[in-house]
Design a protein around this motif. Structure first.
Motif, PDB file in Angstrom:
ATOM      1  N   ASP A 236     -44.230  29.331  10.110  1.00 41.93           N
ATOM      2  CA  ASP A 236     -43.085  29.928   9.732  1.00 41.93           C
ATOM      3  C   ASP A 236     -43.665  31.027   8.309  1.00 41.93           C
ATOM      4  O   ASP A 236     -44.442  30.281   7.614  1.00 41.93           O
ATOM      5  N   VAL A 237     -43.004  31.860   7.982  1.00 45.84           N
ATOM      6  CA  VAL A 237     -43.159  32.630   7.092  1.00 45.84           C
ATOM      7  C   VAL A 237     -41.757  32.764   6.350  1.00 45.84           C
ATOM      8  O   VAL A 237     -40.692  33.165   6.879  1.00 45.84           O
ATOM      9  N   HIS A 238     -41.598  32.097   5.103  1.00 45.11           N
ATOM     10  CA  HIS A 238     -40.434  32.042   4.307  1.00 45.11           C
ATOM     11  C   HIS A 238     -40.679  32.993   3.097  1.00 45.11           C
ATOM     12  O   HIS A 238     -41.643  32.879   2.609  1.00 45.11           O
ATOM     13  N   ASP A 239     -39.513  33.329   2.628  1.00 44.38           N
ATOM     14  CA  ASP A 239     -39.156  34.043   1.199  1.00 44.38           C
ATOM     15  C   ASP A 239     -38.231  33.614   0.521  1.00 44.38           C
ATOM     16  O   ASP A 239     -37.052  33.241   1.083  1.00 44.38           O
ATOM     17  N   ARG A 250     -41.108  33.663 -19.308  1.00 43.43           N
ATOM     18  CA  ARG A 250     -40.586  35.103 -19.267  1.00 43.43           C
ATOM     19  C   ARG A 250     -39.428  35.045 -18.313  1.00 43.43           C
ATOM     20  O   ARG A 250     -39.423  34.613 -17.366  1.00 43.43           O
ATOM     21  N   HIS A 251     -38.444  36.282 -18.582  1.00 45.01           N
ATOM     22  CA  HIS A 251     -37.301  36.405 -17.648  1.00 45.01           C
ATOM     23  C   HIS A 251     -38.116  37.218 -16.802  1.00 45.01           C
ATOM     24  O   HIS A 251     -38.588  38.512 -16.835  1.00 45.01           O
ATOM     25  N   GLU A 252     -37.624  36.840 -15.438  1.00 42.91           N
ATOM     26  CA  GLU A 252     -38.294  37.524 -14.379  1.00 42.91           C
ATOM     27  C   GLU A 252     -37.346  37.853 -13.212  1.00 42.91           C
ATOM     28  O   GLU A 252     -36.375  36.890 -12.858  1.00 42.91           O
ATOM     29  N   GLU A 253     -37.578  38.745 -12.404  1.00 44.43           N
ATOM     30  CA  GLU A 253     -36.882  38.627 -11.019  1.00 44.43           C
ATOM     31  C   GLU A 253     -38.058  38.255 -10.078  1.00 44.43           C
ATOM     32  O   GLU A 253     -39.252  38.727  -9.946  1.00 44.43           O
ATOM     33  N   PHE A 254     -38.033  37.107  -9.366  1.00 47.72           N
ATOM     34  CA  PHE A 254     -39.323  36.395  -8.634  1.00 47.72           C
ATOM     35  C   PHE A 254     -38.890  36.557  -7.205  1.00 47.72           C
ATOM     36  O   PHE A 254     -37.963  36.316  -6.640  1.00 47.72           O
ATOM     37  N   HIS A 255     -39.931  37.258  -6.470  1.00 48.00           N
ATOM     38  CA  HIS A 255     -39.945  37.428  -4.965  1.00 48.00           C
ATOM     39  C   HIS A 255     -41.144  36.271  -4.476  1.00 48.00           C
ATOM     40  O   HIS A 255     -42.373  36.762  -4.768  1.00 48.00           O
ATOM     41  N   GLY A 256     -40.687  35.208  -3.910  1.00 50.84           N
ATOM     42  CA  GLY A 256     -42.016  34.404  -3.217  1.00 50.84           C
ATOM     43  C   GLY A 256     -42.192  34.328  -1.786  1.00 50.84           C
ATOM     44  O   GLY A 256     -41.106  34.410  -1.306  1.00 50.84           O
ATOM     45  N   VAL A 257     -43.244  34.878  -1.518  1.00 57.50           N
ATOM     46  CA  VAL A 257     -43.383  34.767  -0.068  1.00 57.50           C
ATOM     47  C   VAL A 257     -44.343  33.504   0.342  1.00 57.50           C
ATOM     48  O   VAL A 257     -45.433  33.540  -0.079  1.00 57.50           O
ATOM     49  N   HIS A 258     -43.847  32.813   1.220  1.00 56.94           N
ATOM     50  CA  HIS A 258     -44.453  31.452   1.617  1.00 56.94           C
ATOM     51  C   HIS A 258     -44.802  31.346   2.997  1.00 56.94           C
ATOM     52  O   HIS A 258     -44.234  31.469   3.937  1.00 56.94           O
ATOM     53  N   LEU A 259     -46.139  31.184   2.965  1.00 64.10           N
ATOM     54  CA  LEU A 259     -46.800  30.972   4.549  1.00 64.10           C
ATOM     55  C   LEU A 259     -46.845  29.404   4.560  1.00 64.10           C
ATOM     56  O   LEU A 259     -47.318  28.677   3.788  1.00 64.10           O
ATOM     57  N   ILE A 260     -46.138  29.082   5.723  1.00 63.45           N
ATOM     58  CA  ILE A 260     -46.077  27.616   5.991  1.00 63.45           C
ATOM     59  C   ILE A 260     -46.884  27.088   7.128  1.00 63.45           C
ATOM     60  O   ILE A 260     -46.947  27.579   8.076  1.00 63.45           O
ATOM     61  N   PHE A 261     -47.936  26.228   6.873  1.00 59.90           N
ATOM     62  CA  PHE A 261     -48.936  26.035   7.708  1.00 59.90           C
ATOM     63  C   PHE A 261     -48.675  24.420   8.227  1.00 59.90           C
ATOM     64  O   PHE A 261     -48.305  23.514   7.195  1.00 59.90           O
ATOM     65  N   ALA A 262     -48.968  24.187   9.414  1.00 58.03           N
ATOM     66  CA  ALA A 262     -49.006  22.605   9.840  1.00 58.03           C
ATOM     67  C   ALA A 262     -50.452  22.228   9.457  1.00 58.03           C
ATOM     68  O   ALA A 262     -51.282  22.909   9.183  1.00 58.03           O
ATOM     69  N   ALA A 263     -50.280  20.793   8.964  1.00 59.97           N
ATOM     70  CA  ALA A 263     -51.578  20.347   8.517  1.00 59.97           C
ATOM     71  C   ALA A 263     -51.567  18.822   8.403  1.00 59.97           C
ATOM     72  O   ALA A 263     -50.581  18.134   8.780  1.00 59.97           O
ATOM     73  N   SER A 264     -52.613  18.176   8.443  1.00 58.58           N
ATOM     74  CA  SER A 264     -52.693  16.665   8.441  1.00 58.58           C
ATOM     75  C   SER A 264     -53.706  16.170   7.194  1.00 58.58           C
ATOM     76  O   SER A 264     -54.605  17.116   6.994  1.00 58.58           O
ATOM     77  N   ASP A 298     -35.814  25.402  -0.300  1.00 54.78           N
ATOM     78  CA  ASP A 298     -35.258  25.982   0.995  1.00 54.78           C
ATOM     79  C   ASP A 298     -36.660  26.128   2.022  1.00 54.78           C
ATOM     80  O   ASP A 298     -36.330  26.055   3.221  1.00 54.78           O
ATOM     81  N   VAL A 299     -37.978  25.944   1.279  1.00 52.58           N
ATOM     82  CA  VAL A 299     -38.947  26.157   1.992  1.00 52.58           C
ATOM     83  C   VAL A 299     -39.302  24.878   2.834  1.00 52.58           C
ATOM     84  O   VAL A 299     -39.778  24.676   4.030  1.00 52.58           O
ATOM     85  N   VAL A 300     -38.679  23.565   2.404  1.00 51.37           N
ATOM     86  CA  VAL A 300     -38.766  22.603   3.178  1.00 51.37           C
ATOM     87  C   VAL A 300     -37.806  22.628   4.332  1.00 51.37           C
ATOM     88  O   VAL A 300     -38.272  22.254   5.583  1.00 51.37           O
ATOM     89  N   ALA A 301     -36.640  23.009   4.048  1.00 48.07           N
ATOM     90  CA  ALA A 301     -35.457  23.387   5.455  1.00 48.07           C
ATOM     91  C   ALA A 301     -36.432  24.318   6.295  1.00 48.07           C
ATOM     92  O   ALA A 301     -36.033  24.250   7.523  1.00 48.07           O
ATOM     93  N   ALA A 302     -36.919  25.105   5.749  1.00 43.93           N
ATOM     94  CA  ALA A 302     -37.592  25.951   6.581  1.00 43.93           C
ATOM     95  C   ALA A 302     -38.403  25.505   7.604  1.00 43.93           C
ATOM     96  O   ALA A 302     -38.644  25.948   8.870  1.00 43.93           O
TER      97      ALA A 302
END
Length: 314
Positions: A236-239, A250-264, A298-302
């Motif tokens: 999945d790709v989550h943001d 620092r005061h930021e507006e943060f946009h995180g793009v998360h690549l979720i891979f299956a792994a072992s 939220d990345v865990v729920a995704a």
């Protein structure tokens, strides 16, 4: 506007010209679940008898770099270390008749305003200078400042009208690792150095420039969990988009793009925190029954939703 006054003989005399260049900082903090606050300095009675707050900063000494002046002034006025951004906004205020140091002058003030930030572990504000222009410094509710509830100088209003959080976009890779024997999920807890302190997330983190996402994920799992992992398919790709205080303050507006891979990881592998003073302070296998009892990002729920969708498709 007139720039002359009458002399005793009835002739107009020019007011002395006074030009002052100052450097200041807009310093805002806002953690998860915390209302934004701004660091301001209250002017002393020698400047004004009324309560008035302004941005920390002040006059630039001859030959002094404006950024160095801000660092010096913030420490003198608030007793905290500050980092200064690269960009600045400049304000010019001309008052042909102004009262300065007990006399009328033709005043021209040039004010250079930077964005600044202080570390999370900075001490509470404490004015270091004695008998100066600052009576105290404090973190004040930003909403009360912008509404006018807290009296401020025009510089504060002007600077906040143009202020915007620094935009930061981050590409990260995360691993969805489950234990074959019971389906437990490998999770890490965010330390007080992170924005969502105390929350649990998937192991992983930001990509270094030029780094392949899978290689980055292998590195992050080793650093955070002390384990070697085999990275599988992208699930999945989550943001996420949030406004708040980054780990560096620092005061930021943060946009995180998360690549979720299956792994072992190898059978029987037991995770342990490897990095010291980082953004991870705990790591563990969490059973499916215990997931509901933890504050999860939220990345865990995704990742769980992607797993469920994949199982349904099969």
């Amino acid at each position: 506007m007139a720039t002359r006054n009458r002399s005793r003989g009835g002739r107009r005399r020019k007011l002395p010209k006074v030009q002052r260049v100052g450097a200041y900082a807009v310093i805002i903090r806002a953690g998860a679940g915390m209302e934004p606050e701004i660091l301001l300095s209250r002017l002393s009675e020698k400047v004004t008898p009324e309560e008035r707050w302004t941005l920390p900063g002040g006059g630039i000494d001859h030959g002094e770099d404006p950024r160095d002046a801000v660092v010096r002034e913030v420490y003198e006025e608030a007793g905290v270390p500050v980092e200064i951004g690269a960009d600045a906004r400049v304000y010019s205020v001309h008052q042909a008749k102004a009262w300065r140091l007990g006399r009328r002058v033709n005043s021209h003030a040039i004010r250079i305003v930077y964005d600044g930030w202080v570390p999370h572990d900075a001490p509470a504000p404490q004015t270091m200078e004695v008998d100066g222009s600052t009576a105290e410094a404090a973190w004040l509710p930003l909403a009360a400042v912008t509404s006018g509830e807290i009296p401020t100088s025009p510089l504060v209003t002007d600077a906040l009208d143009m202020h915007a959080p620094t935009r930061n976009q981050r590409l990260a890779a995360y691993a969805f690792i489950t234990r074959p024997v019971d389906g437990a999920v490998l999770l890490t807890r965010i330390s007080p150095r992170g924005y969502h302190s105390g929350s649990w997330t998937l192991p992983g983190g930001g990509l270094d420039f030029g780094e392949h996402p899978r290689k980055a994920l292998e590195r992050e799992v080793t650093e955070e969990c002390g384990l070697t992992c085999e990275v599988g398919e992208l699930v999945d790709v989550h943001d996420v988009n949030v406004v708040g205080t980054a780990p560096n303050g620092r005061h930021e507006e943060f946009h995180g793009v998360h690549l979720i891979f299956a792994a072992s990881v190898p059978d029987g592998a037991e995770p342990r925190v490897v990095e010291q003073d980082g953004t991870t302070d705990d790591v563990r296998w969490v059973t499916r029954a215990d997931l509901a009892d933890l504050p999860l990002l939220d990345v865990v729920a995704a990742a769980l939703a992607a797993e469920k969708s994949e199982s349904g498709a099969e």
